[in-house]
Design a protein around this motif. Structure first.
Motif, mmCIF file in Angstrom:
data_model
loop_
_atom_site.group_PDB
_atom_site.id
_atom_site.type_symbol
_atom_site.label_atom_id
_atom_site.label_comp_id
_atom_site.label_asym_id
_atom_site.label_seq_id
_atom_site.Cartn_x
_atom_site.Cartn_y
_atom_site.Cartn_z
ATOM 1 N N GLN A 9 -26.855 -20.772 31.614
ATOM 2 C CA GLN A 9 -26.962 -20.480 30.191
ATOM 3 C C GLN A 9 -28.200 -19.629 29.908
ATOM 4 O OE1 GLN A 9 -26.826 -24.465 28.590
ATOM 5 N NE2 GLN A 9 -24.698 -24.172 27.876
ATOM 6 N N LEU A 10 -29.291 -19.920 30.569
ATOM 7 C CA LEU A 10 -30.509 -19.135 30.377
ATOM 8 C C LEU A 10 -30.324 -17.701 30.879
ATOM 9 C CD1 LEU A 10 -33.315 -21.679 31.271
ATOM 10 C CD2 LEU A 10 -32.767 -20.734 29.043
ATOM 11 N N ILE A 11 -29.664 -17.560 32.045
ATOM 12 C CA ILE A 11 -29.415 -16.223 32.583
ATOM 13 C C ILE A 11 -28.467 -15.454 31.660
ATOM 14 C CG2 ILE A 11 -28.338 -14.966 34.495
ATOM 15 C CD1 ILE A 11 -29.422 -17.206 36.332
ATOM 16 N N GLY A 12 -27.456 -16.141 31.155
ATOM 17 C CA GLY A 12 -26.511 -15.508 30.223
ATOM 18 C C GLY A 12 -27.195 -15.065 28.944
ATOM 19 N N MET A 13 -28.084 -15.919 28.407
ATOM 20 C CA MET A 13 -28.798 -15.560 27.190
ATOM 21 C C MET A 13 -29.726 -14.371 27.434
ATOM 22 S SD MET A 13 -29.200 -15.956 24.040
ATOM 23 C CE MET A 13 -28.471 -17.496 23.608
ATOM 24 N N ALA A 14 -30.386 -14.342 28.566
ATOM 25 C CA ALA A 14 -31.259 -13.215 28.896
ATOM 26 C C ALA A 14 -30.446 -11.930 29.040
ATOM 27 C CB ALA A 14 -32.031 -13.511 30.175
ATOM 28 N N ALA A 15 -29.270 -12.020 29.677
ATOM 29 C CA ALA A 15 -28.422 -10.838 29.847
ATOM 30 C C ALA A 15 -27.911 -10.337 28.500
ATOM 31 C CB ALA A 15 -27.258 -11.166 30.776
ATOM 32 N N LEU A 16 -27.502 -11.253 27.624
ATOM 33 C CA LEU A 16 -27.038 -10.850 26.294
ATOM 34 C C LEU A 16 -28.164 -10.224 25.475
ATOM 35 C CD1 LEU A 16 -24.638 -13.763 25.267
ATOM 36 C CD2 LEU A 16 -24.048 -11.393 25.775
ATOM 37 N N THR A 17 -29.344 -10.785 25.580
ATOM 38 C CA THR A 17 -30.497 -10.228 24.863
ATOM 39 C C THR A 17 -30.813 -8.834 25.372
ATOM 40 O OG1 THR A 17 -31.381 -12.461 24.553
ATOM 41 C CG2 THR A 17 -32.913 -10.623 24.263
ATOM 42 N N LEU A 18 -30.801 -8.655 26.681
ATOM 43 C CA LEU A 18 -31.056 -7.341 27.265
ATOM 44 C C LEU A 18 -29.988 -6.337 26.839
ATOM 45 C CD1 LEU A 18 -32.844 -5.696 29.181
ATOM 46 C CD2 LEU A 18 -31.331 -6.406 31.028
ATOM 47 N N ALA A 19 -28.733 -6.756 26.833
ATOM 48 C CA ALA A 19 -27.641 -5.868 26.414
ATOM 49 C C ALA A 19 -27.785 -5.496 24.937
ATOM 50 C CB ALA A 19 -26.296 -6.535 26.662
ATOM 51 N N THR A 20 -28.202 -6.442 24.115
ATOM 52 C CA THR A 20 -28.385 -6.169 22.686
ATOM 53 C C THR A 20 -29.513 -5.168 22.462
ATOM 54 O OG1 THR A 20 -27.597 -8.386 22.139
ATOM 55 C CG2 THR A 20 -28.867 -7.227 20.450
ATOM 56 N N VAL A 21 -30.602 -5.333 23.166
ATOM 57 C CA VAL A 21 -31.733 -4.412 23.033
ATOM 58 C C VAL A 21 -31.333 -3.010 23.514
ATOM 59 C CG1 VAL A 21 -34.052 -3.897 23.906
ATOM 60 C CG2 VAL A 21 -33.490 -6.205 23.143
ATOM 61 N N ALA A 22 -30.602 -2.936 24.610
ATOM 62 C CA ALA A 22 -30.158 -1.638 25.125
ATOM 63 C C ALA A 22 -29.199 -0.973 24.139
ATOM 64 C CB ALA A 22 -29.498 -1.812 26.489
ATOM 65 N N TRP A 23 -28.266 -1.748 23.584
ATOM 66 C CA TRP A 23 -27.321 -1.213 22.603
ATOM 67 C C TRP A 23 -28.061 -0.686 21.382
ATOM 68 C CZ3 TRP A 23 -26.348 -2.911 17.606
ATOM 69 C CH2 TRP A 23 -25.271 -2.319 16.961
ATOM 70 N N ALA A 24 -29.028 -1.457 20.870
ATOM 71 C CA ALA A 24 -29.785 -1.035 19.690
ATOM 72 C C ALA A 24 -30.566 0.243 19.976
ATOM 73 C CB ALA A 24 -30.722 -2.156 19.244
ATOM 74 N N ALA A 25 -31.119 0.362 21.169
ATOM 75 C CA ALA A 25 -31.873 1.565 21.520
ATOM 76 C C ALA A 25 -30.950 2.784 21.567
ATOM 77 C CB ALA A 25 -32.575 1.372 22.855
ATOM 78 N N VAL A 26 -29.780 2.628 22.157
ATOM 79 C CA VAL A 26 -28.841 3.748 22.256
ATOM 80 C C VAL A 26 -28.344 4.153 20.873
ATOM 81 C CG1 VAL A 26 -26.542 4.406 23.088
ATOM 82 C CG2 VAL A 26 -28.145 3.254 24.616
ATOM 83 N N VAL A 27 -27.985 3.191 20.041
ATOM 84 C CA VAL A 27 -27.488 3.503 18.696
ATOM 85 C C VAL A 27 -28.579 4.189 17.881
ATOM 86 C CG1 VAL A 27 -26.741 2.468 16.523
ATOM 87 C CG2 VAL A 27 -25.688 1.768 18.656
ATOM 88 N N THR A 28 -29.801 3.702 17.965
ATOM 89 C CA THR A 28 -30.909 4.314 17.231
ATOM 90 C C THR A 28 -31.131 5.752 17.684
ATOM 91 O OG1 THR A 28 -31.955 2.153 17.004
ATOM 92 C CG2 THR A 28 -33.345 4.078 16.658
ATOM 93 N N ARG A 29 -31.075 5.977 18.976
ATOM 94 C CA ARG A 29 -31.269 7.330 19.501
ATOM 95 C C ARG A 29 -30.156 8.268 19.045
ATOM 96 N NH1 ARG A 29 -32.347 8.798 25.823
ATOM 97 N NH2 ARG A 29 -32.852 10.966 25.475
ATOM 98 N N LEU A 30 -28.914 7.801 19.069
ATOM 99 C CA LEU A 30 -27.794 8.628 18.626
ATOM 100 C C LEU A 30 -27.896 8.951 17.142
ATOM 101 C CD1 LEU A 30 -24.778 7.022 20.510
ATOM 102 C CD2 LEU A 30 -25.796 9.268 20.902
ATOM 103 N N LEU A 31 -28.258 7.965 16.332
ATOM 104 C CA LEU A 31 -28.375 8.203 14.898
ATOM 105 C C LEU A 31 -29.492 9.179 14.586
ATOM 106 C CD1 LEU A 31 -27.767 4.644 13.423
ATOM 107 C CD2 LEU A 31 -26.238 6.602 13.360
ATOM 108 N N ARG A 32 -30.601 9.074 15.278
ATOM 109 C CA ARG A 32 -31.702 10.004 15.036
ATOM 110 C C ARG A 32 -31.335 11.422 15.460
ATOM 111 N NH1 ARG A 32 -37.207 6.737 16.695
ATOM 112 N NH2 ARG A 32 -37.159 5.342 14.908
#
Length: 83
Positions: A9-32
């Motif tokens: 569960q801890l590994i899954g939560m860390a992976a989901l958090t990392l995926a969320t941060v990566a997604w937010a970074a990509v979306v922010t870069r595309l929008l800018r």
């Protein structure tokens, strides 16, 4: 590490958090990037929300009124302003 949470569960939560941060970074870069491209398309004298005028508007006309016309216009304004 909390006792009631498994390692998976801890590994899954860390992976989901990392995926969320990566997604937010990509979306922010595309929008800018898209915003910069959109701003580059428009010049300072146009607004993106309004259509471009087909032809320029006519120049303003100025008419000098005679004193009689000015009095008549003032009377008309007083009469219409009373309503």
């Amino acid at each position: 590490m909390p006792e009631h949470v498994s390692s998976l569960q801890l590994i899954g939560m860390a992976a989901l958090t990392l995926a969320t941060v990566a997604w937010a970074a990509v979306v922010t870069r595309l929008l800018r990037r898209n915003r910069r491209e959109a701003l580059a398309r428009y010049t300072a004298d146009t607004l993106p929300g309004f259509p471009h005028p087909l032809r320029p508007s006519p120049s303003r006309e100025v008419v000098d009124l005679t004193p009689a016309e000015q009095d008549a216009f003032a009377g008309l304004v007083r009469r219409l302003g009373g309503r």
